[in-house]
Design a protein around this motif. Structure first.
Motif, PDB file in Angstrom:
ATOM      1  N   LYS A  95      36.908  43.609  49.156  1.00  0.00           N
ATOM      2  CA  LYS A  95      37.298  45.004  48.908  1.00  0.00           C
ATOM      3  C   LYS A  95      37.827  45.076  47.478  1.00  0.00           C
ATOM      4  N   PRO A  96      38.197  46.254  46.976  1.00  0.00           N
ATOM      5  CA  PRO A  96      38.728  46.304  45.608  1.00  0.00           C
ATOM      6  C   PRO A  96      39.854  45.288  45.411  1.00  0.00           C
ATOM      7  N   TRP A  97      39.820  44.635  44.270  1.00  0.00           N
ATOM      8  CA  TRP A  97      40.680  43.481  44.029  1.00  0.00           C
ATOM      9  C   TRP A  97      41.527  43.714  42.793  1.00  0.00           C
ATOM     10  N   LEU A  98      41.231  43.081  41.694  1.00  0.00           N
ATOM     11  CA  LEU A  98      42.020  43.278  40.485  1.00  0.00           C
ATOM     12  C   LEU A  98      41.755  44.668  39.920  1.00  0.00           C
ATOM     13  N   LYS A  99      42.824  45.336  39.547  1.00  0.00           N
ATOM     14  CA  LYS A  99      42.709  46.682  38.990  1.00  0.00           C
ATOM     15  C   LYS A  99      42.801  46.608  37.458  1.00  0.00           C
ATOM     16  N   PRO A 100      42.189  47.556  36.753  1.00  0.00           N
ATOM     17  CA  PRO A 100      42.227  47.517  35.290  1.00  0.00           C
ATOM     18  C   PRO A 100      43.638  47.454  34.700  1.00  0.00           C
ATOM     19  N   GLN A 101      44.643  47.914  35.413  1.00  0.00           N
ATOM     20  CA  GLN A 101      46.014  47.846  34.889  1.00  0.00           C
ATOM     21  C   GLN A 101      46.695  46.499  35.165  1.00  0.00           C
ATOM     22  N   ASP A 102      46.086  45.635  35.992  1.00  0.00           N
ATOM     23  CA  ASP A 102      46.661  44.315  36.287  1.00  0.00           C
ATOM     24  C   ASP A 102      46.566  43.403  35.063  1.00  0.00           C
ATOM     25  N   LYS A 103      47.588  42.584  34.858  1.00  0.00           N
ATOM     26  CA  LYS A 103      47.594  41.695  33.692  1.00  0.00           C
ATOM     27  C   LYS A 103      46.444  40.693  33.745  1.00  0.00           C
ATOM     28  N   GLU A 104      46.087  40.204  34.941  1.00  0.00           N
ATOM     29  CA  GLU A 104      44.976  39.255  35.071  1.00  0.00           C
ATOM     30  C   GLU A 104      43.657  39.903  34.649  1.00  0.00           C
ATOM     31  N   TYR A 105      43.484  41.163  35.012  1.00  0.00           N
ATOM     32  CA  TYR A 105      42.275  41.896  34.649  1.00  0.00           C
ATOM     33  C   TYR A 105      42.204  42.046  33.127  1.00  0.00           C
ATOM     34  N   LYS A 106      43.299  42.500  32.526  1.00  0.00           N
ATOM     35  CA  LYS A 106      43.333  42.706  31.081  1.00  0.00           C
ATOM     36  C   LYS A 106      43.104  41.390  30.327  1.00  0.00           C
ATOM     37  N   LEU A 107      43.787  40.329  30.756  1.00  0.00           N
ATOM     38  CA  LEU A 107      43.629  39.029  30.106  1.00  0.00           C
ATOM     39  C   LEU A 107      42.192  38.534  30.245  1.00  0.00           C
ATOM     40  N   GLY A 108      41.644  38.636  31.451  1.00  0.00           N
ATOM     41  CA  GLY A 108      40.270  38.197  31.689  1.00  0.00           C
ATOM     42  C   GLY A 108      39.267  38.937  30.828  1.00  0.00           C
ATOM     43  N   ARG A 109      39.434  40.244  30.697  1.00  0.00           N
ATOM     44  CA  ARG A 109      38.525  41.045  29.854  1.00  0.00           C
ATOM     45  C   ARG A 109      38.596  40.576  28.396  1.00  0.00           C
ATOM     46  N   HIS A 110      39.752  40.106  27.991  1.00  0.00           N
ATOM     47  CA  HIS A 110      39.923  39.678  26.600  1.00  0.00           C
ATOM     48  C   HIS A 110      39.397  38.259  26.359  1.00  0.00           C
ATOM     49  N   ILE A 111      39.836  37.299  27.157  1.00  0.00           N
ATOM     50  CA  ILE A 111      39.496  35.898  26.868  1.00  0.00           C
ATOM     51  C   ILE A 111      38.115  35.485  27.373  1.00  0.00           C
ATOM     52  N   PHE A 112      37.466  36.324  28.192  1.00  0.00           N
ATOM     53  CA  PHE A 112      36.130  35.987  28.670  1.00  0.00           C
ATOM     54  C   PHE A 112      35.053  36.947  28.183  1.00  0.00           C
ATOM     55  N   LYS A 113      35.378  37.772  27.191  1.00  0.00           N
ATOM     56  CA  LYS A 113      34.339  38.636  26.620  1.00  0.00           C
ATOM     57  C   LYS A 113      33.330  37.728  25.904  1.00  0.00           C
ATOM     58  N   PRO A 114      32.079  38.160  25.794  1.00  0.00           N
ATOM     59  CA  PRO A 114      31.013  37.288  25.272  1.00  0.00           C
ATOM     60  C   PRO A 114      31.311  36.620  23.928  1.00  0.00           C
ATOM     61  N   SER A 115      31.988  37.282  23.038  1.00  0.00           N
ATOM     62  CA  SER A 115      32.254  36.692  21.721  1.00  0.00           C
ATOM     63  C   SER A 115      33.343  35.618  21.748  1.00  0.00           C
ATOM     64  N   VAL A 116      34.076  35.505  22.851  1.00  0.00           N
ATOM     65  CA  VAL A 116      35.220  34.590  22.918  1.00  0.00           C
ATOM     66  C   VAL A 116      35.080  33.559  24.037  1.00  0.00           C
ATOM     67  N   GLU A 117      34.297  33.847  25.054  1.00  0.00           N
ATOM     68  CA  GLU A 117      34.238  33.043  26.282  1.00  0.00           C
ATOM     69  C   GLU A 117      33.997  31.562  26.028  1.00  0.00           C
ATOM     70  N   LYS A 118      33.022  31.207  25.210  1.00  0.00           N
ATOM     71  CA  LYS A 118      32.725  29.793  24.953  1.00  0.00           C
ATOM     72  C   LYS A 118      33.907  29.097  24.283  1.00  0.00           C
ATOM     73  N   LYS A 119      34.544  29.783  23.345  1.00  0.00           N
ATOM     74  CA  LYS A 119      35.709  29.223  22.658  1.00  0.00           C
ATOM     75  C   LYS A 119      36.863  29.019  23.638  1.00  0.00           C
ATOM     76  N   THR A 120      37.046  29.957  24.568  1.00  0.00           N
ATOM     77  CA  THR A 120      38.099  29.835  25.583  1.00  0.00           C
ATOM     78  C   THR A 120      37.898  28.567  26.398  1.00  0.00           C
ATOM     79  N   TRP A 121      36.676  28.353  26.896  1.00  0.00           N
ATOM     80  CA  TRP A 121      36.408  27.170  27.718  1.00  0.00           C
ATOM     81  C   TRP A 121      36.495  25.884  26.898  1.00  0.00           C
ATOM     82  N   ASN A 122      36.061  25.913  25.635  1.00  0.00           N
ATOM     83  CA  ASN A 122      36.181  24.724  24.786  1.00  0.00           C
ATOM     84  C   ASN A 122      37.641  24.361  24.550  1.00  0.00           C
TER      85      ASN A 122
END
Length: 173
Positions: A37-64
């Motif tokens: 069912k609906p889970w993380l909401k756009p106002q949740d800190k996990e959602y905001k952080l995930g959108r930032h550190i896993f966006k395509p331009s950053v995701e590979k660098k995050t995992w490295n």
């Protein structure tokens, strides 16, 4: 051909939709700590952080960066990441693990790449899957650890209340 579906965590919606859309193709469905069912909401800190550190331009660098820290300080990385997986204290989990388990955790972290997957997970987690859950006819097992800190128990309850004949199993792990 009929398939057995195992849908884990944010993969829950994909498994749920497949089972709902292709009932004649599904022999069984297992939902493991699955989003139902609906889970993380756009106002949740996990959602905001995930959108930032896993966006395509950053995701590979995050995992490295995670892999680098993980290889230098594997025990510290495990301890720091633990709260994102479990409600148990590090000392409780450490009692259950051996050095081989910590090494497997280190190797797992070194293989991680989410590409656009995490962003897709966030998008899919905004949807209400009640209708899809109600249309599932396959035998269904819903599992979750009572110590899971990621997907709330209400997701198990949602699946069990909507899927006819679903069996729930809350594990001590």
């Amino acid at each position: 051909m009929r398939v057995h579906i195992i849908a884990v965590s944010a993969g829950g919606p994909t498994g749920i939709c497949f089972a709902a859309m292709f009932p004649d193709r599904v022999a069984s469905l297992t939902l493991q700590s699955a989003v139902t069912k609906p889970w993380l909401k756009p106002q949740d800190k996990e959602y905001k952080l995930g959108r930032h550190i896993f966006k395509p331009s950053v995701e590979k660098k995050t995992w490295n960066m995670i892999a680098l820290i993980n290889n230098i300080l594997p025990r510290t990385t495990f301890k720091l990441m633990l709260p994102s997986f479990s409600k148990l204290r590090f000392s409780e989990i450490r009692e259950r693990l051996d050095e081989k388990s910590l090494e497997e955790f280190r190797k797992m972290n070194n293989r991680q790449r989410s590409y656009s997957g995490f962003l897709i997970d966030l998008e899919q987690s905004q949807t209400d899957y009640t209708n899809e859950l109600r249309s599932i006819r396959a035998p269904t097992l819903v599992q979750r650890s009572k110590n899971d800190s990621v997907v709330p128990l209400t997701h198990v309850e949602q699946a069990q209340s909507c899927i006819p004949h679903a069996e729930a199993n809350v594990l001590d792990s």
